[in-house]
Design a protein around this motif. Structure first.
Motif, PDB file in Angstrom:
ATOM      1  N   GLU A   1      38.177  43.306  33.655  1.00 39.51           N
ATOM      2  CA  GLU A   1      38.399  44.380  34.624  1.00 39.51           C
ATOM      3  C   GLU A   1      39.814  44.318  35.187  1.00 39.51           C
ATOM      4  O   GLU A   1      40.354  43.250  35.468  1.00 39.51           O
ATOM      5  CB  GLU A   1      37.390  44.260  35.766  1.00 39.51           C
ATOM      6  CG  GLU A   1      37.465  45.385  36.780  1.00 39.51           C
ATOM      7  CD  GLU A   1      36.455  45.224  37.891  1.00 39.51           C
ATOM      8  OE1 GLU A   1      36.486  46.036  38.833  1.00 39.51           O
ATOM      9  OE2 GLU A   1      35.641  44.278  37.822  1.00 39.51           O
ATOM     10  N   GLU A  51      45.452  43.734  42.294  1.00 42.71           N
ATOM     11  CA  GLU A  51      46.259  42.515  42.385  1.00 42.71           C
ATOM     12  C   GLU A  51      46.892  42.172  41.040  1.00 42.71           C
ATOM     13  O   GLU A  51      48.050  41.725  40.978  1.00 42.71           O
ATOM     14  CB  GLU A  51      45.397  41.346  42.872  1.00 42.71           C
ATOM     15  CG  GLU A  51      44.930  41.445  44.318  1.00 42.71           C
ATOM     16  CD  GLU A  51      43.849  42.499  44.528  1.00 42.71           C
ATOM     17  OE1 GLU A  51      43.726  43.001  45.663  1.00 42.71           O
ATOM     18  OE2 GLU A  51      43.131  42.824  43.551  1.00 42.71           O
ATOM     19  N   GLN A  52      46.138  42.370  39.959  1.00 41.44           N
ATOM     20  CA  GLN A  52      46.684  42.095  38.624  1.00 41.44           C
ATOM     21  C   GLN A  52      47.850  43.026  38.312  1.00 41.44           C
ATOM     22  O   GLN A  52      48.898  42.594  37.824  1.00 41.44           O
ATOM     23  CB  GLN A  52      45.577  42.263  37.575  1.00 41.44           C
ATOM     24  CG  GLN A  52      46.005  41.931  36.158  1.00 41.44           C
ATOM     25  CD  GLN A  52      44.931  42.321  35.153  1.00 41.44           C
ATOM     26  OE1 GLN A  52      44.919  43.434  34.654  1.00 41.44           O
ATOM     27  NE2 GLN A  52      44.017  41.384  34.877  1.00 41.44           N
ATOM     28  N   LYS A  66      43.805  50.314  46.713  1.00 47.34           N
ATOM     29  CA  LYS A  66      43.721  49.483  47.912  1.00 47.34           C
ATOM     30  C   LYS A  66      43.489  50.303  49.177  1.00 47.34           C
ATOM     31  O   LYS A  66      43.186  49.750  50.222  1.00 47.34           O
ATOM     32  CB  LYS A  66      45.021  48.678  48.081  1.00 47.34           C
ATOM     33  CG  LYS A  66      45.185  47.529  47.082  1.00 47.34           C
ATOM     34  CD  LYS A  66      46.466  46.776  47.391  1.00 47.34           C
ATOM     35  CE  LYS A  66      46.596  45.532  46.515  1.00 47.34           C
ATOM     36  NZ  LYS A  66      47.847  44.785  46.820  1.00 47.34           N
ATOM     37  N   THR A  81      42.384  44.813  38.138  1.00 48.65           N
ATOM     38  CA  THR A  81      42.364  44.816  39.601  1.00 48.65           C
ATOM     39  C   THR A  81      43.738  45.247  40.130  1.00 48.65           C
ATOM     40  O   THR A  81      44.755  45.099  39.431  1.00 48.65           O
ATOM     41  CB  THR A  81      42.038  43.419  40.161  1.00 48.65           C
ATOM     42  OG1 THR A  81      43.102  42.523  39.776  1.00 48.65           O
ATOM     43  CG2 THR A  81      40.715  42.909  39.602  1.00 48.65           C
TER      44      THR A  81
END
Length: 345
Positions: A205, A209-210, A243, A207
């Motif tokens: 998945e 953050e990634q 976010k 994200t």
């Protein structure tokens, strides 16, 4: 012939039509409208004619709704438009639709589309109606927690000179959110690989953050930044949207709308309103995931639009009265009412 759907229901074009004693919707012409609305219709017709001139179109107009008939009739009789239609070579059917006939479509949260979420939750680019501001601070060495930092000029979605960014935006519009976010990662990895940046591809998945960690690789490489600036703006828009607190609320809206559509045949309006009542909370009682006053107005418009014919009676009157009281209290308790609430009150 090409078919072009135009929805001329801008807020300025949606006043109430004349009531009892005045002309009915079928008879309303431009002369029956208030002066401000007449000017807005003429301005819209002029803009449409300019657009059709640039496209070289000879249009055939169709109208659905009272205001749309006024706009279509004015366009048909507009002298420059008549001259254009005599010489234009490209045929088109133009369908004008009053958005008041489909308020559920205007206020609904449609499906799993990343482009629509980006356009809905990020702030508008100053001077533009269809583009948003993308915070670019993450691509700099500036350290700030201020999300509205104005030292760095904002990015935007329109990237006509970047083929990769254009392809990614197409994905945002046409794919489901999960697939679109994976496309964002794929484009970012390919760009980093071409610039020989030390990127580690991870599966599973995607994200926010990634994606942010991948974006950081470009930060200190001015050549890479310049080569892929358009793509980076779209990926940053993705990160900031995923976010954004409004995104989880979007999903709540969508879940409620789907549940309502599934149960609409078995539910009566009073029972739906009674379910909503405990969710109407004043500012001091609300958590970040709770609906605001504006959110409830949107929900109520959606509910009344999809319900169709509603049975009147004492039970409905009582339920509506309770919802009105709760909404009025919530609006009055707002410490800083939004421009929309100020306009309503």
């Amino acid at each position: 012939s090409a078919e072009l759907c135009l929805l001329p229901a801008l807020a300025v074009l949606l006043p109430p039509l004349p009531g009892p004693g005045g002309p009915g919707p079928a008879e309303v012409g431009l002369g029956a409208l208030p002066a401000g609305l007449r000017a807005a219709v003429r301005s819209l017709v002029g803009d449409l004619d300019s657009l059709f001139t640039a496209l070289g179109l000879r249009e055939e107009s169709f109208a659905v709704g009272a205001l749309s008939r006024v706009v279509a009739a004015e366009l048909a009789s507009y002298a420059p438009a008549r001259n254009r239609r005599r010489t234009a070579t490209n045929k088109a059917s133009v369908i004008f639709v009053d958005r008041t006939l489909d308020l559920a479509g205007a206020v609904g949260h449609h499906g799993d589309n990343l482009a629509e979420k980006i356009l809905s939750v990020l702030p508008k680019l100053p001077g533009h109606k269809t583009d948003v501001m993308v915070n670019m601070v993450e691509l700099t060495a500036l350290q700030t927690t201020d999300e509205t930092c104005s030292i760095i000029a904002p990015g935007c979605l329109a990237q006509p000179n970047d083929p990769a960014a254009k392809a990614l935006w197409e994905s945002f519009m046409n794919l489901k959110q999960k697939e679109a976010v994976m496309e964002a990662r794929r484009h970012l990895v390919e760009a980093a690989s071409r610039e020989n940046l030390p990127i580690k591809m991870s599966m599973g998945e995607v994200t926010p953050e990634q994606l942010s960690s991948y974006i950081q690789l470009f930060r200190n490489n001015l050549k890479a930044l310049e080569n892929h600036c358009g793509l980076l703006q779209l990926v940053l828009a993705t990160v900031q949207t995923l976010k954004h607190p409004q995104t989880s609320k979007w999903d709540n809206f969508l879940a409620f709308e789907r549940l309502l559509l599934q149960t609409i045949g078995d539910s009566e309006m009073p029972s739906v309103l009674n379910q909503l009542l405990p969710m109407i909370k004043s500012c001091s009682e609300r958590m970040k995931d709770d609906y605001t006053c504006e959110d409830f107005l949107v929900l109520l418009i959606y509910i009344y639009s999809v319900f169709g014919e509603i049975k009147c009676g004492k039970e409905l009157d009582a339920a509506e009265e309770e919802v009105k009281k709760a909404l009025v209290k919530a609006i009055c308790d707002e410490p800083e009412p939004s421009p929309l609430l100020q306009k309503i009150t």
